[in-house]
Design a protein around this motif. Sequence first.
Motif, PDB file in Angstrom:
ATOM      1  N   PHE A 111       0.789  -1.208  -0.139  1.00 37.63           N
ATOM      2  CA  PHE A 111      -0.285  -0.226  -0.021  1.00 37.63           C
ATOM      3  C   PHE A 111       0.806   1.469   0.024  1.00 37.63           C
ATOM      4  CE2 PHE A 111      -3.593  -2.617   1.730  1.00 37.63           C
ATOM      5  CZ  PHE A 111      -4.750  -2.262   0.831  1.00 37.63           C
ATOM      6  N   GLY A 112       0.381   1.891  -0.888  1.00 40.11           N
ATOM      7  CA  GLY A 112       1.195   3.159  -1.058  1.00 40.11           C
ATOM      8  C   GLY A 112       1.778   3.708  -1.999  1.00 40.11           C
ATOM      9  N   LEU A 113       1.191   3.268  -3.056  1.00 37.03           N
ATOM     10  CA  LEU A 113       2.346   3.612  -3.994  1.00 37.03           C
ATOM     11  C   LEU A 113       1.622   4.780  -4.736  1.00 37.03           C
ATOM     12  CD1 LEU A 113       4.299   0.635  -5.418  1.00 37.03           C
ATOM     13  CD2 LEU A 113       4.895   1.929  -4.868  1.00 37.03           C
ATOM     14  N   ASN A 114       1.948   5.216  -5.547  1.00 39.01           N
ATOM     15  CA  ASN A 114       1.409   6.139  -6.826  1.00 39.01           C
ATOM     16  C   ASN A 114       1.613   5.855  -7.921  1.00 39.01           C
ATOM     17  OD1 ASN A 114       3.476   8.860  -5.608  1.00 39.01           O
ATOM     18  ND2 ASN A 114       1.094   8.507  -4.873  1.00 39.01           N
ATOM     19  N   PRO A 115       0.774   5.388  -8.928  1.00 39.89           N
ATOM     20  CA  PRO A 115       0.294   4.392 -10.566  1.00 39.89           C
ATOM     21  C   PRO A 115       1.005   5.682 -10.883  1.00 39.89           C
ATOM     22  CG  PRO A 115      -1.726   5.333  -9.852  1.00 39.89           C
ATOM     23  CD  PRO A 115      -0.978   5.743  -8.628  1.00 39.89           C
ATOM     24  N   THR A 116       2.107   5.505 -11.547  1.00 36.77           N
ATOM     25  CA  THR A 116       3.089   6.013 -13.220  1.00 36.77           C
ATOM     26  C   THR A 116       2.901   4.887 -14.487  1.00 36.77           C
ATOM     27  OG1 THR A 116       5.160   5.438 -12.296  1.00 36.77           O
ATOM     28  CG2 THR A 116       4.135   6.908 -11.231  1.00 36.77           C
ATOM     29  N   PRO A 117       2.888   6.072 -15.634  1.00 42.51           N
ATOM     30  CA  PRO A 117       3.266   4.392 -16.303  1.00 42.51           C
ATOM     31  C   PRO A 117       4.561   4.091 -16.963  1.00 42.51           C
ATOM     32  CG  PRO A 117       2.640   7.191 -16.827  1.00 42.51           C
ATOM     33  CD  PRO A 117       2.629   6.985 -15.864  1.00 42.51           C
ATOM     34  N   LYS A 118       5.383   4.546 -16.054  1.00 47.67           N
ATOM     35  CA  LYS A 118       7.249   3.156 -15.594  1.00 47.67           C
ATOM     36  C   LYS A 118       6.939   2.514 -14.591  1.00 47.67           C
ATOM     37  CE  LYS A 118      10.321   7.001 -16.929  1.00 47.67           C
ATOM     38  NZ  LYS A 118      10.799   6.399 -17.906  1.00 47.67           N
ATOM     39  N   ARG A 119       6.143   2.439 -13.522  1.00 45.90           N
ATOM     40  CA  ARG A 119       5.875   1.468 -12.867  1.00 45.90           C
ATOM     41  C   ARG A 119       4.860   0.891 -13.273  1.00 45.90           C
ATOM     42  NH1 ARG A 119       5.104   4.461  -6.869  1.00 45.90           N
ATOM     43  NH2 ARG A 119       7.514   5.114  -6.589  1.00 45.90           N
ATOM     44  N   ALA A 120       3.936   0.909 -14.341  1.00 45.98           N
ATOM     45  CA  ALA A 120       2.169   0.575 -14.871  1.00 45.98           C
ATOM     46  C   ALA A 120       3.572  -0.526 -15.317  1.00 45.98           C
ATOM     47  CB  ALA A 120       2.076   1.111 -15.456  1.00 45.98           C
ATOM     48  N   LEU A 121       4.366  -0.497 -15.991  1.00 48.97           N
ATOM     49  CA  LEU A 121       5.148  -1.308 -17.135  1.00 48.97           C
ATOM     50  C   LEU A 121       5.257  -2.535 -16.600  1.00 48.97           C
ATOM     51  CD1 LEU A 121       7.842   0.608 -18.790  1.00 48.97           C
ATOM     52  CD2 LEU A 121       5.748  -0.087 -19.876  1.00 48.97           C
ATOM     53  N   VAL A 122       5.913  -2.750 -15.035  1.00 51.14           N
ATOM     54  CA  VAL A 122       6.684  -3.515 -14.290  1.00 51.14           C
ATOM     55  C   VAL A 122       5.788  -4.512 -12.875  1.00 51.14           C
ATOM     56  CG1 VAL A 122       9.025  -2.883 -14.884  1.00 51.14           C
ATOM     57  CG2 VAL A 122       7.712  -2.336 -12.957  1.00 51.14           C
ATOM     58  N   VAL A 123       4.629  -3.524 -12.556  1.00 53.10           N
ATOM     59  CA  VAL A 123       3.840  -3.901 -11.267  1.00 53.10           C
ATOM     60  C   VAL A 123       2.217  -4.022 -11.882  1.00 53.10           C
ATOM     61  CG1 VAL A 123       5.396  -4.228  -9.894  1.00 53.10           C
ATOM     62  CG2 VAL A 123       4.128  -2.089 -10.090  1.00 53.10           C
ATOM     63  N   ASP A 124       1.454  -4.055 -11.517  1.00 54.56           N
ATOM     64  CA  ASP A 124      -0.027  -3.928 -11.259  1.00 54.56           C
ATOM     65  C   ASP A 124      -0.276  -3.426  -9.631  1.00 54.56           C
ATOM     66  OD1 ASP A 124      -0.323  -5.241 -13.951  1.00 54.56           O
ATOM     67  OD2 ASP A 124      -1.455  -7.454 -12.472  1.00 54.56           O
ATOM     68  N   PHE A 125      -1.796  -2.373 -10.176  1.00 51.28           N
ATOM     69  CA  PHE A 125      -2.122  -1.434  -8.928  1.00 51.28           C
ATOM     70  C   PHE A 125      -3.213  -1.695  -9.349  1.00 51.28           C
ATOM     71  CE2 PHE A 125       1.419   1.279 -11.189  1.00 51.28           C
ATOM     72  CZ  PHE A 125       2.214   1.780 -10.397  1.00 51.28           C
ATOM     73  N   SER A 126      -3.899  -1.250  -7.775  1.00 50.40           N
ATOM     74  CA  SER A 126      -5.109  -1.237  -7.452  1.00 50.40           C
ATOM     75  C   SER A 126      -6.138   0.380  -8.043  1.00 50.40           C
ATOM     76  CB  SER A 126      -5.520  -1.741  -6.318  1.00 50.40           C
ATOM     77  OG  SER A 126      -4.745  -0.315  -5.203  1.00 50.40           O
ATOM     78  N   VAL A 127      -7.379   0.004  -7.989  1.00 50.50           N
ATOM     79  CA  VAL A 127      -7.946   1.761  -7.246  1.00 50.50           C
ATOM     80  C   VAL A 127      -7.367   2.145  -6.829  1.00 50.50           C
ATOM     81  CG1 VAL A 127     -10.046   0.253  -9.035  1.00 50.50           C
ATOM     82  CG2 VAL A 127      -9.890   0.457  -6.103  1.00 50.50           C
ATOM     83  N   PRO A 128      -7.535   3.479  -6.408  1.00 51.06           N
ATOM     84  CA  PRO A 128      -7.505   4.499  -5.506  1.00 51.06           C
ATOM     85  C   PRO A 128      -7.315   4.421  -4.754  1.00 51.06           C
ATOM     86  CG  PRO A 128      -7.991   5.775  -7.969  1.00 51.06           C
ATOM     87  CD  PRO A 128      -8.317   4.050  -7.697  1.00 51.06           C
ATOM     88  N   VAL A 129      -6.437   4.316  -3.870  1.00 51.34           N
ATOM     89  CA  VAL A 129      -7.076   4.545  -2.028  1.00 51.34           C
ATOM     90  C   VAL A 129      -7.384   5.929  -1.475  1.00 51.34           C
ATOM     91  CG1 VAL A 129      -6.853   3.845   0.526  1.00 51.34           C
ATOM     92  CG2 VAL A 129      -5.335   2.204  -1.383  1.00 51.34           C
TER      93      VAL A 129
END
Length: 283
Positions: A111-129
């Motif tokens: 918990f606590g990650l800002n979704p960015t395009p670079k990060r989205a290349l390597v991990v998945d994200f939840s909906v915003p908390v």
Amino acid sequence: MLSRRSLAGLVGAGTMAAGAAASALVTPAVAQDASESAFDRIRRTKKLRTAAVAGGAPYYQKDIATGQWRGFYVDMAKALAAELEAELELSETTWGNAVLDLQANKIDLFFGLNPTPKRALVVDFSVPVFSNAFTVIAKKGFAPKTWAELNSPDVKLAVDVGSSHDAAVTRLCPKAQVVRFKSADEATLALSTGRVDAQCLVLMLAMTVLKKNPALGQLVVPNPVFATTSNAGFRRERDKTLRDFVNTWIDYNRGLGFIRQTIVSNMELVGVSEADMPAGVSL
């Protein structure tokens, strides 16, 4: 109400305050066909693995004397584990290593990650908390009301290099003198010593900093209001059951008010109350 305008294009490598370095990201971790999914492993072992950041209050805070963790993301992780009928296993990480820990399968989610395009290349994200507005702490006598006022060659803005704050200021204030520091603490020190006119921080971190040192200046939420979001991150795998479950859990508990209540109650860890929230801004 806070505009939920996405700054996906702005946020290069954000945080909450103090984001992870994009350069640390490596190639995507792809789950093998025969590997056990995170959701299946949690259901089999009855253990949910996540991590916390020491000194990350009100997100995370570790009691040095007892070793116990507090913070609103700790409380959310405990509640999520209970919903999964699992025991929470909490390890320690840093904002910079959280994505790598997910890729290495050391933890199931963070918990606590800002979704960015670079990060989205390597991990998945939840909906915003929750949403976190970009703000500035302005020195005494300096009271900008808009990003346009900050976007001036006469204005010196401090940011922590590579963070969401850095990306936001770079995009919104290209004419300003952007002074980059290794950490948010160093940027705050520059403000306190008069080397800069203001420091850009997300709202949650700005309120925390000002509560510790009110003499720094004043909190400003420049118009128009821009925000990033704080989300949960997951290891990239073909089975998206865990991510989908957490999305449902977040939406359900946000609707019931649990998310907001947990955030507000844990803001007390840094001496911040709901009354300290700027007018017209919400989580």
